[in-house]
Structure formats: structure tokens, C-alpha cells
Write a protein that holds these residues in place. Structure first.
Motif, PDB file in Angstrom:
ATOM      1  N   ILE A  71       0.796  -1.229   0.000  1.00 48.26           N
ATOM      2  CA  ILE A  71       0.000   0.000   0.000  1.00 48.26           C
ATOM      3  C   ILE A  71       0.832   1.286   0.000  1.00 48.26           C
ATOM      4  O   ILE A  71       0.332   2.345  -0.368  1.00 48.26           O
ATOM      5  CB  ILE A  71      -0.973   0.024   1.194  1.00 48.26           C
ATOM      6  CG1 ILE A  71      -0.219  -0.043   2.532  1.00 48.26           C
ATOM      7  CG2 ILE A  71      -1.966  -1.111   1.099  1.00 48.26           C
ATOM      8  CD1 ILE A  71      -1.133   0.059   3.747  1.00 48.26           C
ATOM      9  N   ALA A  72       2.088   1.211   0.444  1.00 45.54           N
ATOM     10  CA  ALA A  72       2.929   2.419   0.510  1.00 45.54           C
ATOM     11  C   ALA A  72       3.668   2.584  -0.809  1.00 45.54           C
ATOM     12  O   ALA A  72       4.839   2.223  -0.947  1.00 45.54           O
ATOM     13  CB  ALA A  72       3.912   2.319   1.673  1.00 45.54           C
ATOM     14  N   VAL A  73       2.971   3.140  -1.782  1.00 46.78           N
ATOM     15  CA  VAL A  73       3.474   3.181  -3.152  1.00 46.78           C
ATOM     16  C   VAL A  73       3.616   4.631  -3.624  1.00 46.78           C
ATOM     17  O   VAL A  73       2.699   5.445  -3.479  1.00 46.78           O
ATOM     18  CB  VAL A  73       2.530   2.415  -4.094  1.00 46.78           C
ATOM     19  CG1 VAL A  73       3.055   2.461  -5.524  1.00 46.78           C
ATOM     20  CG2 VAL A  73       2.351   0.989  -3.614  1.00 46.78           C
ATOM     21  N   ARG A  74       4.789   4.940  -4.146  1.00 50.45           N
ATOM     22  CA  ARG A  74       5.109   6.225  -4.762  1.00 50.45           C
ATOM     23  C   ARG A  74       4.646   7.402  -3.896  1.00 50.45           C
ATOM     24  O   ARG A  74       5.040   7.509  -2.747  1.00 50.45           O
ATOM     25  CB  ARG A  74       4.536   6.273  -6.191  1.00 50.45           C
ATOM     26  CG  ARG A  74       5.250   5.244  -7.117  1.00 50.45           C
ATOM     27  CD  ARG A  74       4.862   5.390  -8.553  1.00 50.45           C
ATOM     28  NE  ARG A  74       5.392   6.612  -9.172  1.00 50.45           N
ATOM     29  CZ  ARG A  74       6.644   6.766  -9.616  1.00 50.45           C
ATOM     30  NH1 ARG A  74       7.515   5.776  -9.516  1.00 50.45           N
ATOM     31  NH2 ARG A  74       7.020   7.906 -10.189  1.00 50.45           N
ATOM     32  N   ARG A  75       3.772   8.284  -4.410  1.00 50.23           N
ATOM     33  CA  ARG A  75       3.411   9.477  -3.643  1.00 50.23           C
ATOM     34  C   ARG A  75       2.661   9.150  -2.358  1.00 50.23           C
ATOM     35  O   ARG A  75       2.624   9.954  -1.424  1.00 50.23           O
ATOM     36  CB  ARG A  75       2.581  10.421  -4.520  1.00 50.23           C
ATOM     37  CG  ARG A  75       3.370  11.043  -5.659  1.00 50.23           C
ATOM     38  CD  ARG A  75       2.540  12.119  -6.359  1.00 50.23           C
ATOM     39  NE  ARG A  75       3.288  12.696  -7.475  1.00 50.23           N
ATOM     40  CZ  ARG A  75       4.169  13.680  -7.368  1.00 50.23           C
ATOM     41  NH1 ARG A  75       4.435  14.180  -6.168  1.00 50.23           N
ATOM     42  NH2 ARG A  75       4.783  14.154  -8.435  1.00 50.23           N
ATOM     43  N   ALA A  76       2.050   7.994  -2.317  1.00 52.98           N
ATOM     44  CA  ALA A  76       1.318   7.583  -1.108  1.00 52.98           C
ATOM     45  C   ALA A  76       2.248   6.993  -0.050  1.00 52.98           C
ATOM     46  O   ALA A  76       1.805   6.750   1.083  1.00 52.98           O
ATOM     47  CB  ALA A  76       0.237   6.565  -1.466  1.00 52.98           C
ATOM     48  N   VAL A  80       1.312   6.954   4.002  1.00 52.45           N
ATOM     49  CA  VAL A  80       0.958   5.631   4.533  1.00 52.45           C
ATOM     50  C   VAL A  80       1.888   5.250   5.679  1.00 52.45           C
ATOM     51  O   VAL A  80       1.440   4.768   6.732  1.00 52.45           O
ATOM     52  CB  VAL A  80       1.007   4.567   3.417  1.00 52.45           C
ATOM     53  CG1 VAL A  80       0.969   3.149   4.012  1.00 52.45           C
ATOM     54  CG2 VAL A  80      -0.162   4.759   2.463  1.00 52.45           C
ATOM     55  N   LEU A  81       3.179   5.466   5.502  1.00 51.06           N
ATOM     56  CA  LEU A  81       4.131   5.115   6.556  1.00 51.06           C
ATOM     57  C   LEU A  81       3.883   5.935   7.819  1.00 51.06           C
ATOM     58  O   LEU A  81       3.935   5.399   8.934  1.00 51.06           O
ATOM     59  CB  LEU A  81       5.564   5.331   6.066  1.00 51.06           C
ATOM     60  CG  LEU A  81       6.040   4.399   4.945  1.00 51.06           C
ATOM     61  CD1 LEU A  81       7.473   4.738   4.543  1.00 51.06           C
ATOM     62  CD2 LEU A  81       5.941   2.930   5.362  1.00 51.06           C
ATOM     63  N   VAL A  82       3.604   7.212   7.661  1.00 45.38           N
ATOM     64  CA  VAL A  82       3.304   8.055   8.829  1.00 45.38           C
ATOM     65  C   VAL A  82       2.044   7.561   9.532  1.00 45.38           C
ATOM     66  O   VAL A  82       1.991   7.466  10.767  1.00 45.38           O
ATOM     67  CB  VAL A  82       3.153   9.529   8.402  1.00 45.38           C
ATOM     68  CG1 VAL A  82       2.552  10.365   9.543  1.00 45.38           C
ATOM     69  CG2 VAL A  82       4.503  10.094   7.983  1.00 45.38           C
ATOM     70  N   ALA A  83       1.022   7.231   8.749  1.00 42.26           N
ATOM     71  CA  ALA A  83      -0.222   6.719   9.340  1.00 42.26           C
ATOM     72  C   ALA A  83       0.025   5.440  10.122  1.00 42.26           C
ATOM     73  O   ALA A  83      -0.481   5.269  11.240  1.00 42.26           O
ATOM     74  CB  ALA A  83      -1.262   6.495   8.249  1.00 42.26           C
ATOM     75  N   LEU A  84       0.819   4.533   9.565  1.00 41.12           N
ATOM     76  CA  LEU A  84       1.110   3.262  10.245  1.00 41.12           C
ATOM     77  C   LEU A  84       1.899   3.496  11.530  1.00 41.12           C
ATOM     78  O   LEU A  84       1.644   2.845  12.551  1.00 41.12           O
ATOM     79  CB  LEU A  84       1.882   2.336   9.311  1.00 41.12           C
ATOM     80  CG  LEU A  84       1.113   1.800   8.096  1.00 41.12           C
ATOM     81  CD1 LEU A  84       2.038   0.974   7.208  1.00 41.12           C
ATOM     82  CD2 LEU A  84      -0.088   0.975   8.534  1.00 41.12           C
ATOM     83  N   GLN A 195       1.173  -5.162  16.288  1.00 39.81           N
ATOM     84  CA  GLN A 195       0.921  -3.759  15.926  1.00 39.81           C
ATOM     85  C   GLN A 195       1.720  -3.399  14.673  1.00 39.81           C
ATOM     86  O   GLN A 195       2.882  -3.769  14.582  1.00 39.81           O
ATOM     87  CB  GLN A 195       1.330  -2.835  17.078  1.00 39.81           C
ATOM     88  CG  GLN A 195       0.790  -3.213  18.422  1.00 39.81           C
ATOM     89  CD  GLN A 195      -0.718  -3.254  18.480  1.00 39.81           C
ATOM     90  OE1 GLN A 195      -1.383  -2.459  17.820  1.00 39.81           O
ATOM     91  NE2 GLN A 195      -1.267  -4.166  19.273  1.00 39.81           N
ATOM     92  N   PRO A 196       1.106  -2.711  13.693  1.00 40.76           N
ATOM     93  CA  PRO A 196      -0.269  -2.225  13.680  1.00 40.76           C
ATOM     94  C   PRO A 196      -1.224  -3.123  12.904  1.00 40.76           C
ATOM     95  O   PRO A 196      -2.321  -2.696  12.573  1.00 40.76           O
ATOM     96  CB  PRO A 196      -0.120  -0.880  12.978  1.00 40.76           C
ATOM     97  CG  PRO A 196       0.945  -1.151  11.936  1.00 40.76           C
ATOM     98  CD  PRO A 196       1.905  -2.136  12.579  1.00 40.76           C
ATOM     99  N   LEU A 197      -0.807  -4.362  12.615  1.00 42.43           N
ATOM    100  CA  LEU A 197      -1.639  -5.218  11.759  1.00 42.43           C
ATOM    101  C   LEU A 197      -2.973  -5.550  12.407  1.00 42.43           C
ATOM    102  O   LEU A 197      -4.023  -5.538  11.742  1.00 42.43           O
ATOM    103  CB  LEU A 197      -0.892  -6.516  11.421  1.00 42.43           C
ATOM    104  CG  LEU A 197       0.391  -6.379  10.594  1.00 42.43           C
ATOM    105  CD1 LEU A 197       0.894  -7.749  10.171  1.00 42.43           C
ATOM    106  CD2 LEU A 197       0.154  -5.495   9.374  1.00 42.43           C
ATOM    107  N   ALA A 198      -2.970  -5.871  13.725  1.00 37.86           N
ATOM    108  CA  ALA A 198      -4.211  -6.258  14.394  1.00 37.86           C
ATOM    109  C   ALA A 198      -5.238  -5.128  14.383  1.00 37.86           C
ATOM    110  O   ALA A 198      -6.395  -5.344  14.014  1.00 37.86           O
ATOM    111  CB  ALA A 198      -3.917  -6.735  15.816  1.00 37.86           C
TER     112      ALA A 198
END
Length: 546
Positions: A71-76, A80-84, A195-198
Motif C-alpha cells: 500500500i505504501a506506493v510512490r506518492r502515497a 501511509v508510513l506516517v499513518a502506520l 501492531q499495527p496489523l491487528a
């Protein structure tokens, strides 16, 4: 004159990394520093088999990396990493410090809570944890530069990385399939602590649950409900007060054998105390609607609950005036078709400094009882013993057990201080219920009864677990064993043909929230095919008393 664009002043000093390297680094960070509870469970389960434990951990790391890479692809990638990182920082605090599992039910509970309730969980320790484990690493992710490649090369690399990560997960798990499959089947608390998978899995399941429930059609329950012969013949209005308790654990009730005198007032009243009662869930969002539902715990789900009318709907259909009064987080949809109100300082300013305690119900209840002209049901949804700020649930002059924990950061308190504060909430609920009983008994205008049951229990640090909401399959009995009290005035017993002594003969037998729906219909003498004799604790008593 032309002006050429100059590079960002700090671009030369910021390190540059590949997208792959950044994802690997974040996955390692999450696994190493945000999974304290997971590591504890892991080495306990694989005690004496360190290599096997590390192989399993490597498989979980590979799965974490796979989710990130997918899910952490290119501009995202950076968002995504910050959110995780922030999710892991938040959920790891509650998991590691309080033993709270963030699954679908807990997310549902959080989504339906109030600011007044949730603010006690936002403590300095929590904020510091999120800063150190979430905000600072997120700042590092945002600071570094990422070396980008062309779209087609990126797509090829994304496909290759995800394929290799998938193969690594499968390969590691199948390296010891017999043991690992057994762990995945039998030790569900291990995966529930990752964490954070669960929590992400829980959030996905919660969203799916909401989407499935969008088009639910409400099915009527007890369409044949009507007053039975005793209720129809009553010469005065029947007033039934249902007290929906909050976070009351039976383990702390002296009526059930607890060593401390936490129920001195109820012990003086003629009540039936059911000492072996199991809750439907471990959090309000599940337990409260479940216990008013015609469904058993085995049948209940969020969708099934929404699709059926509940106990209050049936009682309204049988001619009762039904109202819901709330001093907690709302009725969770139970009173969606009925009058409902929140208690405020208008109902008793002296009981709302800073938050309303349950005595706020008493004056309005007294005034209402004095003016009742028809059969009435009033539900009082308590704040009860809701934590972690137990000391706010009772007035200072009713602090029986000392010293007490005076902070929501219960981990900073001793076990004695936590238990003392919690036991004071139980003693206050005891006093409150006794006040309700005495008030009703003294109101000659009505034929009164009271039914109390808590929605779920509470952990006070046993085995490192605090508060409630642990998934039912792994919940300690402190969270699932709840108190239940029935009181009927002598004139209620006579008018409704229901001797309380008969119910007392059943008070030591196992019961659960499954019994609430049919028992209340039975004790109110409401005739309907929706009532199940097998679940009605009063079944047979009326025949004996007639």
C-alpha cells in the motif's frame, strides 16, 4: 533577466534512500519497538525454543513488510508510513501499558464513545508515548528524501518485492507448519497483539460491518405483546426501573462473597442477587444492545441486533410508557424509537462537578414516580464504575476504602490504590441502588420493581490487564462475570402474582445476559410468543404463587 530555480536549501544535507529501504526500515522499527506485548506472548508460547520463536517473528515481520510494500506506493508512501507509525504508537500504548486489545469491537466502542468518556484515556503518559514512538519516527520519514525511478521500473520492482515478501511469509510459516498452525489456531492473543496489523484488521472488519448493516430492514419482535392477566388487573400503574450498570464486576461484590463489605446497603434489603451471571460481551457497544435483544450471545451480532426490535419495543407495544435516561455514552440504538435523554447539571448541579455521578438520576426519578398514571418502564444507564478515572464516579464523602488512585494513568498507582478506588465505585452503586429501592418502595402511587445488571466487568491489573474490552475468547472472568439484582415491592409481588422467594431459589444457578429479555417480560407479565420460557428466570414462579 532570467532567474533559475535553486534547489531546496537542505536537499543536499538530507539523506536519500530507496523506497524499498525506507519500507524495510519502518517494518523493522514497528516490529522491534512497537510490539512489546507480542514479544512477551511469543517467548512465553515458544519457551525453550528461541530459534522457532524467531522464525515465527520473522514471518510476522515479513507479513508486516508485505502490507507496507503493497500500500505504501510512490506518492502515497510517506503518508501511509506516517499513518502506520502513528497507529502503532497509539495502539501499542493501550496494548502494552493496559493490556487492551484493539480489535473490531474495541474500535466500535471507540467510535461510539463520547468526549467525556474518552478524555480520561488521553493522559500525559499516552501523549509522551505517541510523541516518542509515533511523531518522532514520522518526522524522520518525512525528512529523508526518496530516490524515485520511472513508473514502469517502479511497477516491476513493486511486483517483484511483493512476490518475494509473499513467498517469504509462506516459506517461513511452512518451515514448521505443524507448530505454527497450532499456535495460530489456539493462541489467538498472539496475533491480536501484533501492531499495527491487528488494529488495521479490526478497522477493516468494522468498516465491513457498517457497510453490511446499511440496508438492514428492521424486523418487528413480539407483535402479539399484550398485558397478561395479572398486569391487566393491577389497580395501580406498574413502574419498572431497569438499571443498566456500567463496568460492575461480580468479583468485587460482597453479596457474591467478596471479602470486603462493598454492598452493605443492598444486604439490608429484600433482594434476589444472582451471583453467577455471564455478560454478552466485554464492552458497552456489544453488551448493552445484546442484553436488551431477543437474541442470545451465540445468535447476536451487530447486524442481527439492528435487524430486530428489542425488549423496550416489545414493552412499549404491550402498553408501557418507556423512557431511557442516560448518564453514560448513549443508548447504542436501543431507544432509537423511544424517548431518550441525557442527564445534565439541570437534573442536579451538586452531582455534576465536574462530571455527573449517578445520584443525578434520583430527583427526576422521584418526581416522575409521583406523577405516573400508566404502566411505565424507565431505564437508567449508569456511569457506574467506568474507568480509568474511578475516583470521579463517587463523591469524596463516600470514599470508604483508602488510599485511592487519583489519576487515569492507573499504571502509576499501586494495586491497592486501584482496587480501593474501584471498590468505592461498587460501594457507591450499592448506595445508589438502595436509594432507588427505598424511593420506589415509599411511592404508594405505583406498584414498583427494580432490575439491575451490569453490561460487563473490569480488569484491575490482574495478569497485567486493565479496564475492559478484551476479546471474549481470551477475556478474563473479571470482565465477563457480572452482578445482577432483582427487587420487587411486596405489593408488586402480590399484584403480579410473582413471589420473590421463588426467584431467590434460582439466584445461585448460572445465568447470563441471555436471560434478561425473557425474564423482564416474564416478571412484568407481558404475554408474547417472543418470550422464551427456557430463558425466563421467573418462569414457573407465577404459577406457584397463583
Amino acid at each position: 533577466m532570467s532567474v533559475s530555480a535553486s534547489p531546496s536549501p537542505d536537499s543536499s544535507t538530507r539523506p536519500a534512500v530507496s523506497p524499498f529501504a525506507l519500507n524495510v526500515a519502518v517494518a523493522i522499527y514497528l516490529m522491534a519497538l512497537c510490539n512489546q506485548t507480542f514479544w512477551g506472548h511469543l517467548f512465553r508460547i515458544f519457551e525453550g525454543h528461541t530459534v522457532t520463536a524467531l522464525i515465527f517473528a520473522a514471518a510476522i515481520w515479513a507479513l508486516t513488510f508485505l502490507v507496507i510494500a503493497f500500500i505504501a506506493v510512490r506518492r502515497a508512501q510517506k503518508p501511509v508510513l506516517v499513518a502506520l507509525l502513528l497507529i502503532a504508537a497509539i495502539t501499542s500504548y493501550y496494548m502494552d501499558a493496559l493490556g487492551v486489545v484493539i480489535d473490531r469491537d474495541m474500535i466500535q466502542n471507540a467510535a461510539t464513545t463520547t468526549v467525556a468518556e474518552s478524555k480520561h484515556l488521553i493522559t500525559p503518559a499516552f501523549l509522551l508515548h505517541v510523541l516518542l514512538y509515533g511523531v518522532l519516527p514520522s518526522a524522520v520519514v518525512l525528512w529523508v528524501r526518496i530516490r524515485r525511478t520511472g513508473i514502469w521500473r517502479s511497477l516491476a520492482g513493486w511486483t517483484l518485492v511483493n512476490s518475494l515478501a509473499t513467498a517469504l511469509v509462506i516459506g517461513l510459516l511452512f518451515s514448521n507448519y505443524k507448530d505454527f498452525s497450532s499456535v495460530l489456531r489456539e493462541d489467538k492473543e498472539l496475533l491480536a497483539s501484533v501492531q499495527p496489523l491487528a488494529p488495521i484488521s479490526g478497522a477493516v472488519r468494522y468498516v465491513r460491518m457498517l457497510m453490511k448493516s446499511r440496508d438492514i430492514v428492521l424486523q418487528p419482535t413480539g407483535t402479539d405483546a399484550k398485558a397478561g392477566p395479572y398486569l391487566a388487573a393491577a389497580t395501580k400503574p406498574v413502574l419498572l426501573v431497569i438499571v443498566a450498570g456500567e463496568t460492575g464486576r461480580a468479583a468485587s461484590w460482597s453479596l457474591g462473597g467478596y471479602g470486603r463489605e462493598t454492598n452493605p446497603e443492598l444486604a439490608k434489603r429484600d433482594i434476589a442477587y444472582f451471583s453467577d451471571v455471564s455478560s454478552c460481551g466485554t464492552a458497552t457497544a456489544t453488551s448493552l444492545p445484546c442484553m436488551f435483544s431477543p437474541l442470545t450471545r451465540a445468535e447476536y451480532s451487530y447486524e442481527a441486533g439492528l435487524s430486530h426490535e428489542n425488549l423496550l419495543d416489545v414493552m412499549a407495544r404491550a402498553g408501557f410508557k418507556v423512557e431511557w435516561w442516560d448518564n453514560n455514552t448513549g443508548n447504542k440504538g436501543i431507544a432509537a424509537r423511544l424517548p431518550s435523554r441525557f442527564m445534565t447539571a439541570v437534573d442536579g448541579a451538586e452531582f455534576c462537578t465536574p462530571e455527573c455521578i449517578d445520584a443525578v438520576f434520583l430527583k427526576r426519578l422521584q418526581d416522575t414516580a409521583a406523577t405516573i398514571t400508566q404502566n411505565t418502564v424507565i431505564v437508567l444507564h449508569q456511569i457506574g464504575s467506568h474507568g480509568p478515572s474511578y475516583w470521579l464516579r463517587y463523591p469524596a464523602d463516600r470514599e470508604v476504602f483508602k488510599p485511592t488512585c487519583q489519576t487515569p494513568e492507573v499504571m502509576e498507582c499501586s494495586a491497592e490504590e486501584i482496587v480501593n478506588a474501584y471498590d468505592n465505585t461498587i460501594a457507591y452503586t450499592d448506595w445508589f441502588l438502595a436509594q432507588v429501592i427505598d424511593m420506589l418502595d415509599g411511592q404508594d402511587r405505583v406498584i414498583p420493581a427494580m432490575f439491575y445488571v451490569s453490561d460487563h466487568g473490569e480488569s484491575l491489573g490482574e495478569n497485567g490487564i486493565y479496564l475492559h474490552g478484551t476479546p471474549y475468547f481470551m477475556a478474563p472472568t473479571e470482565q465477563t462475570h457480572v452482578p445482577m439484582v432483582l427487587w420487587m415491592a411486596e405489593r408488586y409481588q402480590a399484584a403480579l402474582g410473582l413471589p420473590q422467594d421463588c426467584l431467590k431459589e434460582r439466584q445461585a444457578k448460572p445465568a447470563s445476559h441471555d436471560n434478561v429479555f425473557s425474564t423482564i417480560l416474564g416478571m412484568a407479565d407481558i404475554s408474547t410468543t417472543a418470550r422464551d420460557d427456557a430463558l425466563d428466570l421467573a418462569a414457573g414462579c407465577r404459577a406457584r404463587g397463583s
